[in-house]
Enzyme design. Structure first.
Site: not given
Length: 371
Positions: A344, A152-154
């Site tokens: 994040h 995902d985003s990380s």
């Protein structure tokens, strides 16, 4: 309108003898140029006019001779970073349909690397590197080691260059940095080719907040481009290590008709995770699987028990499929500060996470299967 942020420096360090690199945005003389062979990192669709792409972390490498290189784009959505012979990178922001000309180089041989920095909401195209006829060299060879990241985003470096948590969508786009996120950094530490098959907010079977129910990673991972149904296939891509970070399923969970309780979601997640690993093993029979996992220290006993049960079920499925090895890697979130966009990790913490991951892999040299 073209918008470029050029960050080229004349000299990298005192005493560096390389001449300044000049960057211009202008159509190149197509009849006088030839396309240079490239080594491609990541999933792309190779077409007659270049390479269509959408997954993050795409990179292109090439070698050439002479003082001038042309990079040809058809891409109004992505930021790119180019480096020649290890010189300070040139940032190319949303070039659109344009030629980026880099000249002022020496007459000898050079090596160029182009990294996609941002996530793509839609497919775009890189048409390739072009040089004067007769000046193209063979592409750099593939690396012996390969590692695939699914998540995902990380992994995509979501908003990593931001100095604040509250961000607009434009600020997220402008501060995302996949090459400086932990996945790409860890792969580069091991001199490995890599794929970052990650999309912000996407989980294995449920996306963050329950959004986009038809766009989960178990549905999108098989694709060449996330927005299109055509499957990805490349028999040369056989990673020794596959790392998965699939936990957006639990972000913003609210009971619904599909999962009336958290217990039901965890149970379904464990079953489908085991099935997903079986699919991965079928494609990559020699791969080791590393699962970014839940740190249950301090968790309520009932939740810790659910996670242990899920781990047991997933492990059993991987063993039944014949996986070479499976490592559950609890992430110590308390040790890292999430200060970038929407909670994040910033670039400094991404580097610390990369160190955390590389220490683990360094402790298991057998994961590389002799390479």
């Amino acid at each position: 309108m073209l918008r470029f942020l050029i960050l080229a420096a004349a000299l990298a360090t005192a005493g560096d003898a390389r001449p300044p690199q000049r960057v211009t945005i202008a159509p190149a003389e197509a009849a006088l140029l030839e396309r240079v062979p490239v080594h491609v990192g990541g999933r792309v669709e190779s077409i007659g006019t270049g390479y269509r792409h959408q997954w993050p972390g795409i990179y292109f490498e090439a070698a050439f001779r002479g003082p001038r290189l042309v990079l040809r784009f058809d891409d109004a959505v992505n930021e790119w970073r180019a480096s020649i012979d290890g010189a300070p990178p040139i940032t190319i922001d949303r070039p659109g349909k344009a030629d980026v000309v880099i000249d002022g180089l020496t007459a000898g041989a050079h090596r160029v690397r182009l990294d996609k920095v941002t996530e793509s909401a839609a497919p775009a195209r890189f048409a390739g590197f072009f040089v004067a006829r007769g000046n193209g060299l063979a592409a750099p060879p593939p690396r012996r080691r390969q590692i695939e990241f699914i998540g995902d985003s990380s992994m995509a470096g979501y908003g990593a260059r931001a100095a604040q948590v509250e961000c607009t969508q434009e600020q997220v786009r402008a501060t995302t940095d996949t090459p400086d996120a932990f996945a790409a950094l860890a792969a580069q530490h091991f001199a490995a080719d890599y794929q970052v098959n990650a999309i912000s907010g996407r989980g294995l079977i449920r996306n963050a907040g329950g959004t986009v129910p038809q766009g989960t990673m178990e549905q999108l991972w098989p694709r060449r481009l996330p927005a299109e149904p055509a499957p990805y296939a490349d028999p040369r891509w056989q990673p020794q290590i596959v790392m998965l970070k699939l936990q957006a399923d639990f972000v913003g969970f609210r009971p619904d008709a599909t999962w009336p309780t958290l217990t039901a979601l965890v149970a379904d997640y464990a079953t489908r995770y085991g099935q997903f690993l079986t699919r991965l093993h079928d494609r990559y029979p020699r791969a080791v699987f590393i699962l970014w996992w839940f740190d249950t220290r301090g968790a309520p006993p009932d939740q810790a028990m659910m996670i242990r049960a899920a781990e047991t079920r997933i492990g059993a499925a991987a063993r039944a499929a014949g996986a070479r090895d499976l490592l559950f890697l609890p992430f110590p979130a308390r040790e890292f500060r999430a200060t970038a966009c929407h909670g994040h990790y910033g670039v400094a913490e991404q580097r610390r996470i990369a160190d955390w991951l590389t220490r683990t892999i360094d402790a298991h040299p057998e994961f590389w299967d002799g390479r």
